[in-house]
Design a protein around this motif. Structure first.
Motif, mmCIF file in Angstrom:
data_model
loop_
_atom_site.group_PDB
_atom_site.id
_atom_site.type_symbol
_atom_site.label_atom_id
_atom_site.label_comp_id
_atom_site.label_asym_id
_atom_site.label_seq_id
_atom_site.Cartn_x
_atom_site.Cartn_y
_atom_site.Cartn_z
ATOM 1 N N ALA A 55 0.838 -1.200 0.000
ATOM 2 C CA ALA A 55 0.000 0.000 0.000
ATOM 3 C C ALA A 55 0.872 1.248 0.000
ATOM 4 O O ALA A 55 1.867 1.327 0.717
ATOM 5 C CB ALA A 55 -0.917 0.000 1.220
ATOM 6 N N VAL A 56 0.478 2.223 -0.792
ATOM 7 C CA VAL A 56 1.162 3.515 -0.840
ATOM 8 C C VAL A 56 0.227 4.556 -0.233
ATOM 9 O O VAL A 56 -0.891 4.750 -0.717
ATOM 10 C CB VAL A 56 1.534 3.902 -2.278
ATOM 11 C CG1 VAL A 56 2.061 5.326 -2.343
ATOM 12 C CG2 VAL A 56 2.565 2.925 -2.829
ATOM 13 N N ALA A 57 0.658 5.190 0.849
ATOM 14 C CA ALA A 57 -0.162 6.195 1.522
ATOM 15 C C ALA A 57 -0.267 7.450 0.661
ATOM 16 O O ALA A 57 0.701 7.870 0.025
ATOM 17 C CB ALA A 57 0.432 6.531 2.883
ATOM 18 N N ILE A 58 -1.452 8.053 0.644
ATOM 19 C CA ILE A 58 -1.700 9.248 -0.151
ATOM 20 C C ILE A 58 -2.428 10.283 0.695
ATOM 21 O O ILE A 58 -3.129 9.954 1.649
ATOM 22 C CB ILE A 58 -2.527 8.939 -1.413
ATOM 23 C CG1 ILE A 58 -3.885 8.321 -1.036
ATOM 24 C CG2 ILE A 58 -1.763 8.025 -2.360
ATOM 25 C CD1 ILE A 58 -4.854 8.193 -2.196
ATOM 26 N N SER A 59 -2.253 11.535 0.342
ATOM 27 C CA SER A 59 -2.999 12.620 0.966
ATOM 28 C C SER A 59 -2.963 13.812 0.026
ATOM 29 O O SER A 59 -2.192 13.838 -0.941
ATOM 30 C CB SER A 59 -2.402 12.999 2.317
ATOM 31 O OG SER A 59 -1.115 13.571 2.152
ATOM 32 N N LYS A 60 -3.784 14.808 0.312
ATOM 33 C CA LYS A 60 -3.755 16.021 -0.503
ATOM 34 C C LYS A 60 -2.380 16.655 -0.411
ATOM 35 O O LYS A 60 -1.766 17.041 -1.392
ATOM 36 C CB LYS A 60 -4.844 16.981 -0.021
ATOM 37 C CG LYS A 60 -5.097 18.159 -0.966
ATOM 38 C CD LYS A 60 -4.144 19.308 -0.701
ATOM 39 C CE LYS A 60 -4.360 20.440 -1.676
ATOM 40 N NZ LYS A 60 -3.348 21.513 -1.523
ATOM 41 N N SER A 61 -1.872 16.763 0.805
ATOM 42 C CA SER A 61 -0.525 17.244 1.070
ATOM 43 C C SER A 61 -0.143 16.750 2.450
ATOM 44 O O SER A 61 -0.948 16.120 3.142
ATOM 45 C CB SER A 61 -0.456 18.780 0.987
ATOM 46 O OG SER A 61 -1.408 19.375 1.848
ATOM 47 N N THR A 62 1.068 17.024 2.872
ATOM 48 C CA THR A 62 1.507 16.600 4.193
ATOM 49 C C THR A 62 2.502 17.606 4.733
ATOM 50 O O THR A 62 3.447 17.993 4.038
ATOM 51 C CB THR A 62 2.112 15.188 4.158
ATOM 52 O OG1 THR A 62 2.709 14.900 5.408
ATOM 53 C CG2 THR A 62 3.154 15.053 3.074
#
Length: 679
Positions: free
Chosen positions: A398-405
């Motif tokens: 799994a590759v974690a994703i977000s709008k930004s960090t």
């Protein structure tokens, strides 16, 4: 009109990540989403080298050395003089590079447009050991590109020749040029052409709108031996090739605008097409275009030089200030020399001007590389079985994703600890925040445990309830029949390090995320952990679920059916399911539930039946396929009655169907159902 006071004097626009769900209302859709790339990860910081300058288009020559041109710096000879353009010869590997500046300034090429302009390298290509360098005239305020030409070197960049009578391109048309990179000396080229990409207007978003912002990429090709012969160039028309520049049609158009509004003085309302590079990956048979905005990197892929180009990644570094632990960059390219044989691991070059980005200074104003890992999509159907495993654990791919960090890392999302906090605060007044995962291959999922991070009046929570979306054919779509436990309050009382479980019908997908409107005075959300599971559960057992996707409950038969919402007929909560008709035959609501073979489950439901239902003509039960495993009959009632059955799952069975329905007596007959359970 754009705000860009901080960057009014900068020769750059730094990379920033785009949303597949746009960050602001009213923004344009992105280019079509890619289904060829399963996951993509790019590091939040680069590996510096002992060099000085920016832009750095490069090519890998037949002599196995890398050549790169920089703007405004000393190149790889730090003891030399500053120049507006310089060419360097580079050896070594990422993290261990060395080189020397071999030509600079007037040795390289001219300025065509007079005072107020200097020269900037935009693209480089090696045909064997012959090198071509595209150079443009760029206004000193970096917002106007009127002319460009192609220079040639046959001695590995020591000397250059060009048509001294006039530039090859003028009038702001096709004046930002880069080339398709086909590896060592162009050895992976599919034919006898050099392929050149071009932008009109400016090299990136024009902050002061002196010229139009580039939103389209155009393509030309020229025989390898005629690169400096303008009459030999042909431009892609959408259906073929034409020698007339006016006949060209875009191979890629992306009209998105990012960071529509910022809280401070950072630049805003940014276009996403910019000077970058195109690199061919032979192992994947894909072309990758690297673009950027002030705060994001933008990545696109295509099976051919002319498309169709599809967007596959935005890496969002947030608004300024940046730090040496997390920063974007501009002039983004992928040097083919550093692409690994599997075509999955490569290095992105991007640099940052010393005068921008939170005081990180000259530490990133150099030939600066960071790792990019692309994993192709795997079309294999999902085969995971229900269980307690976290499908987002690091071992799952799994590759974690977000709008930004804010920190540049999402490692805490799946570290197993429901403490700590990661934020997507990025200075944008944004309309969406999300936290999730992507996989190269599909998984079955039906349960997400979202644990919040720190909350305050400034943000850290969602306004309203968070929702689950899944990725289908590269696009994010909302799941139907979602329920959240405990109820999400939609304000600061959501609390820090608090876990909310969102359940929904089984989805077969290669991506899942929790998304919502970020709250607080600075519009951001936080997370401390996000677990994804495929478990034995009923979805929307109380008919209270929300969401725009398919319902959890399906129907068989000819009767009318639906959900009573807020009508006062529910056993608990606001809603209940119903079936009603004046007809004959069997009708039922049903749902398929994932189960583990050999396990005993107890299913329950509350049912209210009308006076016209004959005794034993109603039935609640569980079946495997068409075979009933357990059931209970019922007839007319005077209120809700609880029914319950227990079954041991047969060997090899991974799904059971729970149902409630009746055989209609050709009289007005109905049942109301609510609060289905499984344990």
């Amino acid at each position: 009109m754009k705000r860009g006071a901080l960057l009014a004097v900068l020769p750059l626009v730094f990379g920033s990540a785009a949303l597949l769900t746009q960050s602001s209302s009213g923004s344009q859709p992105p280019a079509a989403a890619s289904t060829a790339v399963g996951t993509a990860q790019v590091e939040s910081k680069g590996i510096p080298s002992q060099s000085d300058g920016d832009l750095w288009p490069s090519c890998w020559a037949g002599n196995d050395k890398l050549y790169a041109a920089n703007g405004d710096g000393k190149g790889f000879s730090l003891d030399g003089d500053f120049a507006d353009i310089a060419v360097s010869e580079i050896t070594g590997t990422p993290g261990n590079l060395s080189g020397a500046t071999i030509s600079k300034g007037d040795q390289v090429g001219p300025v065509w447009s007079g005072a107020g302009y200097n020269r900037k390298p935009t693209g480089m290509v090696c045909v064997g050991d012959t090198m071509y360098l595209a150079v443009q005239d760029l206004a000193l305020d970096f917002n106007d590109v009127p002319a460009a030409t192609i220079l040639k070197s046959t001695d590995h960049g020591r000397t250059w020749t060009w048509d001294k009578s006039r530039p090859m391109f003028s009038d702001h048309v096709f004046t930002t040029i880069w080339f398709a990179d086909f590896g060592k000396g162009g050895s992976a080229a599919p034919d006898g052409y050099v392929y050149a990409y071009g932008l009109d207007g400016n090299w990136r978003d024009s902050f002061d709108d002196t010229v139009a912002d580039p939103q389209s990429v155009f393509l030309a090709r020229v025989p390898k031996g005629d690169v400096q012969n303008r009459g030999a160039w042909k431009f892609y028309t959408g259906a073929g090739w034409s020698s007339k520049l006016a006949d060209r049609k875009p191979v890629l158009t992306d009209t998105r605008r990012l960071y529509a509004q910022t809280y401070g003085t950072n630049a805003s309302n940014l276009s996403v097409i910019s000077q970058g590079g195109v690199t061919y990956l032979p192992a994947q048979k894909r072309y990758v275009y690297t673009s950027w905005t002030e705060y994001t990197f933008e990545f696109y892929e295509s099976p051919t030089p002319w498309g169709p180009w599809k967007h596959f990644l935005s890496k969002d570094f947030g608004g300024y200030p940046w730090s040496t632990a997390k920063y974007g960059g501009y002039g983004v390219t992928i040097p083919s020399k550093f692409v690994q044989p599997d075509g999955r691991t490569m290095y992105v070059q991007a640099n940052v001007c010393p005068c921008g980005g939170g005081g990180i200074g000259t530490s990133v104003y150099n030939f600066n590389l960071r790792k990019l890992v692309l994993t192709p999509s795997d079309g294999t159907p999902a085969a995971n079985l229900p269980g307690s495993d976290d499908l987002a654990a690091p071992s799952t791919g799994a590759v974690a994703i977000s709008k930004s960090t804010q920190s540049g890392s999402l490692a805490l999302m799946n570290d197993g600890a429901r403490t700590g906090s990661e934020s997507d605060f990025d200075d944008e007044v944004k309309g969406a925040s999300w936290w999730g995962y992507e996989w190269p291959a599909k998984r079955k999922v039906n349960n997400v445990e979202f644990t919040s991070g720190a909350v305050s009046a400034e943000g850290g929570y969602f306004t309203g309830r968070p929702r689950v979306q899944v990725r289908r054919n590269g696009q994010w779509v909302e799941v139907g029949s979602q329920t959240v436990t405990p109820a999400y309050p939609g304000d600061v009382s959501a609390g820090a390090n608090t876990t909310y479980t969102i359940t929904f019908p089984v989805q077969e997908t290669d991506g899942v995320r929790v998304v919502g409107l970020p709250g607080g005075t600075r519009s951001f959300s936080t997370v401390s952990e996000l677990a994804v599971r495929y478990v034995s559960q009923l979805a929307d057992g109380g008919f209270e679920g929300t969401g725009g996707g398919k319902p959890a409950w399906l129907f068989e038969g000819t009767a009318a059916n639906g959900v009573d919402r807020g009508l006062g007929f529910a056993h608990s909560g606001a809603n209940n399911g119903w079936i009603r008709c004046t007809c004959t035959g069997w009708s039922a609501l049903y749902q398929t539930v994932p189960v583990v073979p050999g396990t005993t489950y107890t299913f329950g439901s509350w049912v209210n039946a009308s006076a016209n239902l004959p005794a034993d003509q109603g039935r609640f039960g569980v079946r495997a396929g068409t075979q009933d495993l357990a059931s209970k009959t019922f007839g007319a009632g005077t209120g809700y009655v609880h029914h319950e059955v227990s079954v041991k799952v047969p060997a090899g069975v991974h799904e059971l169907t729970v149902y409630a329905g009746f055989n209609a007596p050709n009289k007005d007959t109905w049942i109301q159902v609510d609060d289905f359970t499984v344990s």
